[in-house]
Design an enzyme around this catalytic site. Structure first.
Site, PDB file in Angstrom:
ATOM      1  N   ASN A 278       0.842  -1.337   0.024  1.00 40.35           N
ATOM      2  CA  ASN A 278       0.150  -0.003   0.094  1.00 40.35           C
ATOM      3  C   ASN A 278       0.733   1.393  -0.057  1.00 40.35           C
ATOM      4  O   ASN A 278       1.758   1.517   1.019  1.00 40.35           O
ATOM      5  CB  ASN A 278      -0.989   0.045   1.358  1.00 40.35           C
ATOM      6  N   ASP A 305       9.962   1.910   2.909  1.00 40.29           N
ATOM      7  CA  ASP A 305       8.516   1.220   3.264  1.00 40.29           C
ATOM      8  C   ASP A 305       8.821   0.093   3.760  1.00 40.29           C
ATOM      9  O   ASP A 305       7.929  -0.870   3.524  1.00 40.29           O
ATOM     10  CB  ASP A 305       7.581   1.605   2.251  1.00 40.29           C
ATOM     11  N   HIS A 309       6.169  -8.378   7.750  1.00 30.82           N
ATOM     12  CA  HIS A 309       4.890  -9.176   8.124  1.00 30.82           C
ATOM     13  C   HIS A 309       5.370 -10.671   8.299  1.00 30.82           C
ATOM     14  O   HIS A 309       5.973 -11.509   7.548  1.00 30.82           O
ATOM     15  CB  HIS A 309       3.843  -9.101   7.083  1.00 30.82           C
TER      16      HIS A 309
HETATM   17  O1  DOR Z   1       2.395  -1.425   2.403  1.00 21.81           O
HETATM   18  C1  DOR Z   1       2.393  -0.852   3.506  1.00 21.81           C
HETATM   19  N1  DOR Z   1       2.647  -1.281   4.690  1.00 21.81           N
HETATM   20  N2  DOR Z   1       1.933   0.175   3.324  1.00 21.81           N
HETATM   21  C2  DOR Z   1       1.771   1.148   4.626  1.00 21.81           C
HETATM   22  O2  DOR Z   1       1.482   2.358   4.380  1.00 21.81           O
HETATM   23  C3  DOR Z   1       1.787   0.597   5.851  1.00 21.81           C
HETATM   24  C4  DOR Z   1       2.936  -0.900   5.759  1.00 21.81           C
HETATM   25  C5  DOR Z   1       2.766  -1.514   7.049  1.00 21.81           C
HETATM   26  O3  DOR Z   1       2.452  -1.092   8.206  1.00 21.81           O
HETATM   27  O4  DOR Z   1       2.551  -2.805   6.881  1.00 21.81           O
END
Ligand code: DOR
Length: 428
Positions: A278, A305, A309
Site C-alpha cells: 500500500n 517502506d 509481516h
Molecule cells: O504496504 C504498506 N505497509 N503500506 C503502509 O502504508 C503501511 C505498511 C505496514 O505498516 O505494513
C-alpha cells in the site's frame, strides 16, 4: 592513556556534493579525521571498486516494536538497515501502542540505542492512535526530539484536522509526512485499479485516491506555509502534482520506494500476497513517470517502506494478507538495477536529502570530511548478487525479490565511528 584505534577505509571513491574522487578515509573516536591518499591505520577496510559516502538515511521504516515483535524488532530491523548501508532510520509510528506519546517514542529510541547499529529516530503520530480524530501532543513530542510526524498506513481524512496539524507543525518547526489515500475510494482494495485487477475480479485501488489527497494537501501547504513531505508516491499524476507545487515554490518534498520504481501490478496476476503493498504496485507508465521524477529532482528521496509481516499473516489469501514488503537490505540494489543513478544523485536520494527532511542533518547526510561524524556506507554498484529470503537479517521473509538478481550492494557500514557491517556481515 590507551591509544585510540584508527580505522581506514582504503581504496574507494569518496562521494561528496560536487566532488567524486578516489581517496582513503581515516576515522578516530567517532569522527572522520583525514581524507586523502595512502592513509593507513589499525583497522583497514578494503573499499576497492566501491563508493564511500555518508551513510544512507531511511525516511520510512516499520520496525514493528512495540507490538508486533514476531514480525521485526528494533534490533533485527536495525541490523537489516545497517546491512543495507543505512546509518539512520525513521521508525514509523504504526506500532502498538502507537508512537503518539513521549513514553513510547523514548522506548523506541532507547531500544535503538541498545541495538547500537543505526540511529533510530521515531516519527510521531499526527493524530492520537492514528485514529484521525484528535491531534497528537506535538509540543511534548517535539520537545522530546521528534522532528517528523505521520499517521502512515492511514491518510488523515479530515481536511480541517489536517489544516490545524499543519499550523501547529509550522509553529513548532516540525514536518508532517502524509500517506496520501482517500480511504472511501480504497475500501476493500487489493491492488491497483486497472486492467489486471479487472481481469482478476478483485477490488481496485484507484490512482485518484492518492492524487486527491495529495492535491488537497498541496493546497493546505499553500494556505498555511507549513512544510510537508509526501510518502511513497506511486502514480504519474502524483509526480506531476508535486512538480507543479515545487514550480510554485511550495515547501513540499516527496519520496518514492524502490518497489514502485521496479515492480508493476501485473505481478499480482499470480495471486502471490508478497506483491501486495500500500499504495499498490502500479503500471509501467507510472513507473516511467516516477523514474522521470527521480531524474528531474521532483522526487527528493528513495525510502524503503520496509514493512515486515510474519509468515502466518502474509501468507493468507490475497484479500486477507496485510500490505507491505521488506526493503532495507535490497534498496540500494533495486535502485541501482532499476534506475542506475550517478553516484552523487544516489547519495542525494538515499542520504543527503532524507537526512535534511528528517531533520537529522547535524549527524547524517554530512560530507565525508575531517571533523564530521563518521556515519559512512561503502557500497559497490557493480556487484551482482541473488536475493534469498533465507539470507536476510530481517525477522520476516516477505521480500518480493527472492531469487532475483540485483546489481549494487553495500559492503561496509560505519555507525558513529564503529564498524557495524564488514564485508556484508553485520556485528552479532
Ligand atoms: O504496504 C504498506 N505497509 N503500506 C503502509 O502504508 C503501511 C505498511 C505496514 O505498516 O505494513
Amino acid at each position: 592513556m590507551a591509544q585510540k584505534k584508527r580505522i581506514v577505509v582504503k581504496g574507494g571513491t569518496v562521494v561528496n556534493p560536487g566532488a567524486v574522487a578516489p581517496a582513503d578515509v581515516a576515522i578516530v573516536d567517532g569522527l572522520v579525521v583525514e581524507v586523502g591518499q595512502g592513509l593507513d591505520g589499525d583497522d583497514v577496510l578494503d573499499a576497492t571498486g566501491c563508493h564511500v559516502s555518508s551513510g544512507f538515511v531511511d525516511l520510512h521504516t516499520h520496525l514493528r516494536e512495540p507490538g508486533k515483535e514476531e514480525a521485526e524488532t528494533i534490533e533485527t530491523g536495525s541490523r537489516a538497515a545497517a546491512l543495507g548501508g543505512y546509518t539512520a532510520v525513521v521508525a514509523m509510528p504504526n506500532t502498538d501502542p502507537a508512537q503518539d506519546s513521549v513514553m513510547v517514542v523514548e522506548f523506541v529510541r532507547e531500544q535503538g540505542r541498545r541495538a547500537g547499529l543505526v540511529d533510530v529516530h521515531p516519527a510521531g503520530c499526527i493524530t492520537v492512535g492514528r485514529a484521525g480524530t484528535a491531534l497528537a501532543p506535538y509540543a511534548s513530542l517535539a520537545a522530546a526530539g521528534v522532528r517528523i510526524f505521520t499517521d502512515d498506513g492511514n491518510g488523515v481524512q479530515d481536511p480541517l484536522l489536517m489544516r490545524r496539524a499543519l499550523e501547529y507543525a509550522r509553529d513548532l518547526g516540525v514536518t508532517l509526512a502524509q500517506h496520501c489515500e482517500v480511504s472511501r475510494l480504497t475500501e476493500g482494495a487489493v491492488m491497483h485499479e486497472g486492467s489486471c485487477c479487472s481481469a482478476m475480479g478483485v477490488p481496485g485501488w484507484p490512482a485518484l485516491a492518492e492524487e486527491l489527497m495529495l492535491h488537497r494537501d498541496i493546497e493546505l501547504v499553500r494556505l498555511t506555509g507549513a512544510p510537508m513531505h509526501f510518502l511513497h508516491l506511486s502514480t504519474a499524476g502524483s509526480v506531476e502534482l508535486v512538480r507543479r507545487a515545487k514550480a510554485d515554490g511550495l515547501p513540499v518534498t516527496a519520496e518514492v520506494t524502490p518497489h514502485h520504481l521496479a515492480l508493476d501490478h501485473e505481478l499480482l496476476a499470480g495471486w502471490d500476497p508478497v506483491f501486495k503493498v500500500n499504495p499498490p504496485l502500479r503500471t509501467r507508465g507510472d513507473i516511467e513517470a516516477l523514474k522521470q521524477g527521480v531524474a528531474d529532482g521532483t522526487i527528493d528521496a528513495v525510502a524503503t517502506d520496509h514493512a515486515p509481516h510474519a509468515a502466518h499473516a502474509k501468507e493468507l489469501p490475497l484479500d486477507q494478507a496485510p500490505p507491505g514488503m521488506l526493503g532495507l537490505e535490497t534498496a540500494l540494489g533495486v535502485l541501482v538495477t532499476a534506475v542506475a543513478p550517478a553516484p552523487e544523485r544516489l547519495c542525494e536520494l538515499m542520504s543527503w536529502n532524507p537526512a535534511r527532511i528528517a531533520g537529522i542533518d547535524d549527524r547524517h547526510g554530512r560530507p565525508v570530511a575531517p571533523g564530521e561524524p563518521a556515519n559512512i556506507a561503502v557500497w559497490d554498484t557493480s556487484e551482482v548478487w541473488t536475493v534469498s529470503r533465507h539470507a536476510l537479517a530481517s525477522r520476516s521473509t516477505n521480500t518480493p525479490y527472492h531469487g532475483m538478481e540485483l546489481r549494487g550492494r553495500n559492503r561496509h557500514t560505519i555507525h558513529d565511528g564503529r564498524v557495524v557491517v564488514r564485508d556484508r556481515k553485520a556485528l552479532a
